[in-house]
Design a protein around this motif. Structure first.
Motif, mmCIF file in Angstrom:
data_model
loop_
_atom_site.group_PDB
_atom_site.id
_atom_site.type_symbol
_atom_site.label_atom_id
_atom_site.label_comp_id
_atom_site.label_asym_id
_atom_site.label_seq_id
_atom_site.Cartn_x
_atom_site.Cartn_y
_atom_site.Cartn_z
ATOM 1 N N GLN A 90 0.827 -1.203 0.000
ATOM 2 C CA GLN A 90 0.000 0.000 0.000
ATOM 3 C C GLN A 90 0.867 1.261 0.000
ATOM 4 O O GLN A 90 0.587 2.238 -0.696
ATOM 5 C CB GLN A 90 -0.923 0.007 1.217
ATOM 6 N N HIS A 91 1.937 1.220 0.788
ATOM 7 C CA HIS A 91 2.848 2.369 0.820
ATOM 8 C C HIS A 91 3.439 2.621 -0.567
ATOM 9 O O HIS A 91 3.524 3.776 -1.023
ATOM 10 C CB HIS A 91 3.969 2.114 1.826
ATOM 11 N N GLY A 92 3.847 1.541 -1.254
ATOM 12 C CA GLY A 92 4.415 1.701 -2.585
ATOM 13 C C GLY A 92 3.419 2.251 -3.585
ATOM 14 O O GLY A 92 3.756 3.101 -4.415
ATOM 15 N N LEU A 93 2.159 1.792 -3.508
ATOM 16 C CA LEU A 93 1.135 2.277 -4.429
ATOM 17 C C LEU A 93 0.815 3.749 -4.180
ATOM 18 O O LEU A 93 0.650 4.541 -5.117
ATOM 19 C CB LEU A 93 -0.131 1.435 -4.283
ATOM 20 N N THR A 94 0.715 4.129 -2.934
ATOM 21 C CA THR A 94 0.368 5.515 -2.599
ATOM 22 C C THR A 94 1.448 6.480 -3.058
ATOM 23 O O THR A 94 1.158 7.619 -3.453
ATOM 24 C CB THR A 94 0.154 5.648 -1.081
ATOM 25 N N ASN A 95 2.687 6.030 -3.040
ATOM 26 C CA ASN A 95 3.808 6.919 -3.380
ATOM 27 C C ASN A 95 4.410 6.614 -4.747
ATOM 28 O O ASN A 95 5.515 7.070 -5.052
ATOM 29 C CB ASN A 95 4.894 6.795 -2.307
ATOM 30 N N HIS A 96 3.688 5.879 -5.568
ATOM 31 C CA HIS A 96 4.186 5.505 -6.890
ATOM 32 C C HIS A 96 4.215 6.729 -7.797
ATOM 33 O O HIS A 96 3.187 7.381 -8.024
ATOM 34 C CB HIS A 96 3.292 4.414 -7.492
ATOM 35 N N ARG A 97 5.376 7.050 -8.338
ATOM 36 C CA ARG A 97 5.529 8.281 -9.110
ATOM 37 C C ARG A 97 4.788 8.247 -10.444
ATOM 38 O O ARG A 97 4.335 9.284 -10.930
ATOM 39 C CB ARG A 97 7.013 8.554 -9.360
ATOM 40 N N ALA A 98 4.710 7.060 -11.059
ATOM 41 C CA ALA A 98 4.049 6.996 -12.367
ATOM 42 C C ALA A 98 2.554 7.254 -12.266
ATOM 43 O O ALA A 98 1.910 7.614 -13.251
ATOM 44 C CB ALA A 98 4.308 5.647 -13.013
ATOM 45 N N GLU A 99 1.968 7.033 -11.098
ATOM 46 C CA GLU A 99 0.591 7.389 -10.759
ATOM 47 C C GLU A 99 -0.477 6.507 -11.392
ATOM 48 O O GLU A 99 -1.536 6.337 -10.817
ATOM 49 C CB GLU A 99 0.298 8.854 -11.116
ATOM 50 N N GLN A 100 -0.230 5.924 -12.577
ATOM 51 C CA GLN A 100 -1.245 5.135 -13.246
ATOM 52 C C GLN A 100 -0.725 3.748 -13.621
ATOM 53 O O GLN A 100 0.463 3.584 -13.928
ATOM 54 C CB GLN A 100 -1.731 5.833 -14.516
ATOM 55 N N VAL A 101 -1.621 2.766 -13.604
ATOM 56 C CA VAL A 101 -1.331 1.428 -14.109
ATOM 57 C C VAL A 101 -2.531 0.944 -14.912
ATOM 58 O O VAL A 101 -3.641 1.457 -14.770
ATOM 59 C CB VAL A 101 -1.043 0.421 -12.963
ATOM 60 N N LYS A 102 -2.284 -0.043 -15.775
ATOM 61 C CA LYS A 102 -3.375 -0.665 -16.541
ATOM 62 C C LYS A 102 -3.633 -2.047 -15.942
ATOM 63 O O LYS A 102 -2.717 -2.874 -15.832
ATOM 64 C CB LYS A 102 -2.996 -0.790 -18.013
ATOM 65 N N THR A 103 -4.863 -2.293 -15.534
ATOM 66 C CA THR A 103 -5.218 -3.590 -14.957
ATOM 67 C C THR A 103 -5.909 -4.460 -15.998
ATOM 68 O O THR A 103 -6.472 -3.966 -16.981
ATOM 69 C CB THR A 103 -6.147 -3.416 -13.748
ATOM 70 N N PHE A 104 -5.860 -5.770 -15.786
ATOM 71 C CA PHE A 104 -6.522 -6.727 -16.664
ATOM 72 C C PHE A 104 -7.216 -7.734 -15.769
ATOM 73 O O PHE A 104 -6.572 -8.560 -15.124
ATOM 74 C CB PHE A 104 -5.507 -7.406 -17.573
ATOM 75 N N GLU A 105 -8.541 -7.637 -15.688
ATOM 76 C CA GLU A 105 -9.328 -8.425 -14.743
ATOM 77 C C GLU A 105 -10.203 -9.434 -15.490
ATOM 78 O O GLU A 105 -10.794 -9.100 -16.518
ATOM 79 C CB GLU A 105 -10.212 -7.491 -13.908
ATOM 80 N N THR A 106 -10.283 -10.642 -14.968
ATOM 81 C CA THR A 106 -11.056 -11.700 -15.606
ATOM 82 C C THR A 106 -12.055 -12.282 -14.617
ATOM 83 O O THR A 106 -11.702 -12.619 -13.481
ATOM 84 C CB THR A 106 -10.129 -12.819 -16.127
ATOM 85 N N GLU A 107 -13.300 -12.416 -15.055
ATOM 86 C CA GLU A 107 -14.385 -12.964 -14.233
ATOM 87 C C GLU A 107 -14.554 -14.442 -14.553
ATOM 88 O O GLU A 107 -14.830 -14.823 -15.701
ATOM 89 C CB GLU A 107 -15.684 -12.220 -14.532
#
Length: 399
Positions: free
Chosen positions: A128-145
């Motif tokens: 969580q700490h890494g995500l909150t302070n991630h400089r790139a700010e955005q990621v692309k997710t790929f979710e499967t149901e």
């Protein structure tokens, strides 16, 4: 031989297949590695079955770009050893796969192997700490149901996804079902005791070369009912080849997209490729314009190879056989020395050809065959690949 001779598949040179010389050319273990490591649930018996699996998975998936600071990490209530992620605007948490967890850790600069050893609550705090302070700010997710929602991939926002089913569809356009309804099919098997390659072997989970897992797809097909003659062996019998190709992709970022085309003389039971010549490879990284590059470069290249005449390949082999470069022991030693081979290596190359052909090497083709045979004796992969590369360069310079 001025024209290509494609032998009639209904009248093989020997009952049950064709006599081949698998000692020539290079050995390629890529397909064998896939075959050895795939469990039964990753093996498919036809392209239709493979396509249905990866297409259905794609239809149950979605991709979106999210802010890393908006991702919440939670320890699963029913399993304190597992983490869940709550993504923006999601109604329920998603469970990251082993692969996706590693991608996420890599993006925020955390060692995945270390996080996996921690209790889930503690690993969650670090992530969580890494995500909150991630400089790139955005990621692309790929979710499967699939009964529950899985997070299968986390990549940079510009990741150019090529779906696994798109590659399978490109192959289906030239190979149909991959079971013999077209020229292209799952390969047969070489009988080492007789040297006969039999193209007509039942496709089973033990013999198939069509694979897919939750993170990739791999396919290998051959045109092995239509042998191509490119010269003669030492005993006067035809030196036979078949066309083949394999291709791979990972829609979750585990591999590039790629395809390789080549000529080969046989495939053994362990799915090793023997007698490989004229190996050509294309790789496409999943960058921003990957889908466009696949549509305009890779897929057409596969179609061109499938529909092309082997005349160029046969002419190249013929030219290599005819181009005499050494007529004496001094010529042979000088030829190899100028190409970087040591005195010991030169002696072994000449010996290999003498043993197989019953005479010392004279033509470019003779030297190429001797070099590739010596390469097989190398125990270190780098040394073997280096020697195979030198043999290929030598053949490429013919003419």
């Amino acid at each position: 031989m001025g024209v290509v001779e494609v032998l009639d598949p209904v009248a093989p040179a020997r009952a049950g297949g064709w006599k081949v010389d698998a000692s020539r050319g290079e050995r390629n273990g890529r397909v064998s590695s896939e075959w050895f490591n795939r469990p039964d649930d990753e093996r498919y018996l036809s392209l239709d079955d493979l396509w249905a699996s990866v297409k259905g998975r794609s239809e149950r998936s979605r991709s979106r770009v999210v802010q890393t600071a908006d991702i919440r990490v939670e320890a699963a209530r029913d399993n304190p050893e597992r983490l869940h992620l709550m993504l923006p605007k999601a109604h329920e948490p998603v469970a990251p796969t082993h692969w996706a967890f590693g991608q996420l850790a890599s993006i925020v600069g955390a060692p995945a192997s270390y996080l996996r050893q921690l209790p889930a609550p503690l690993a969650g705090i670090n992530l969580q700490h890494g995500l909150t302070n991630h400089r790139a700010e955005q990621v692309k997710t790929f979710e499967t149901e699939d009964g529950r929602t899985e997070l299968r991939a986390v990549t940079g926002p510009d990741y150019g996804r090529i779906h696994d089913f798109e590659l399978v569809e490109a192959v289906q356009r030239i190979a149909g079902n991959g079971t013999g309804d077209t020229r292209w099919k799952v390969p047969g098997v070489l009988d080492w005791s007789t040297g006969v390659y039999n193209p007509d072997v039942e496709i089973s989970r033990d013999t198939t070369t069509l694979y897919a897992s939750d993170r990739d797809v791999f396919l290998f097909l051959v045109d092995d009912r239509n042998p191509i003659e490119a010269g003669k062996l030492a005993d006067g019998s035809p030196d036979l080849y078949f066309r083949g190709f394999y291709c791979w992709n990972s829609e979750v970022g585990a591999k590039t997209l790629g395809m390789a085309s080549f000529y080969l003389r046989a495939v053994c039971q362990n799915r090793n490729l023997w007698g490989v010549e004229d190996f050509q490879e294309i790789k496409i990284r999943h960058s921003k314009y990957a889908a466009s590059r696949f549509a305009h470069k890779a897929a057409p290249a596969l179609t061109r190879f499938a529909n092309s005449s082997p005349q160029g390949f046969v002419n190249g082999i013929k030219a290599a056989r005819q181009q005499i470069v050494a007529r004496s022991d001094e010529d042979r030693a000088d030829f190899l020395r100028k190409r970087g081979f040591s005195k010991a290596e030169s002696g072994k190359i000449i010996e290999k050809v003498l043993m197989e052909e019953g005479r010392p090497p004279e033509s470019i083709f003779d030297f190429v065959q001797g070099i590739t045979r010596l390469a097989r004796d190398k125990t270190q992969q780098d040394a073997r690949l280096d020697m195979e590369g030198r043999a290929k360069k030598l053949l490429d310079r013919v003419g």
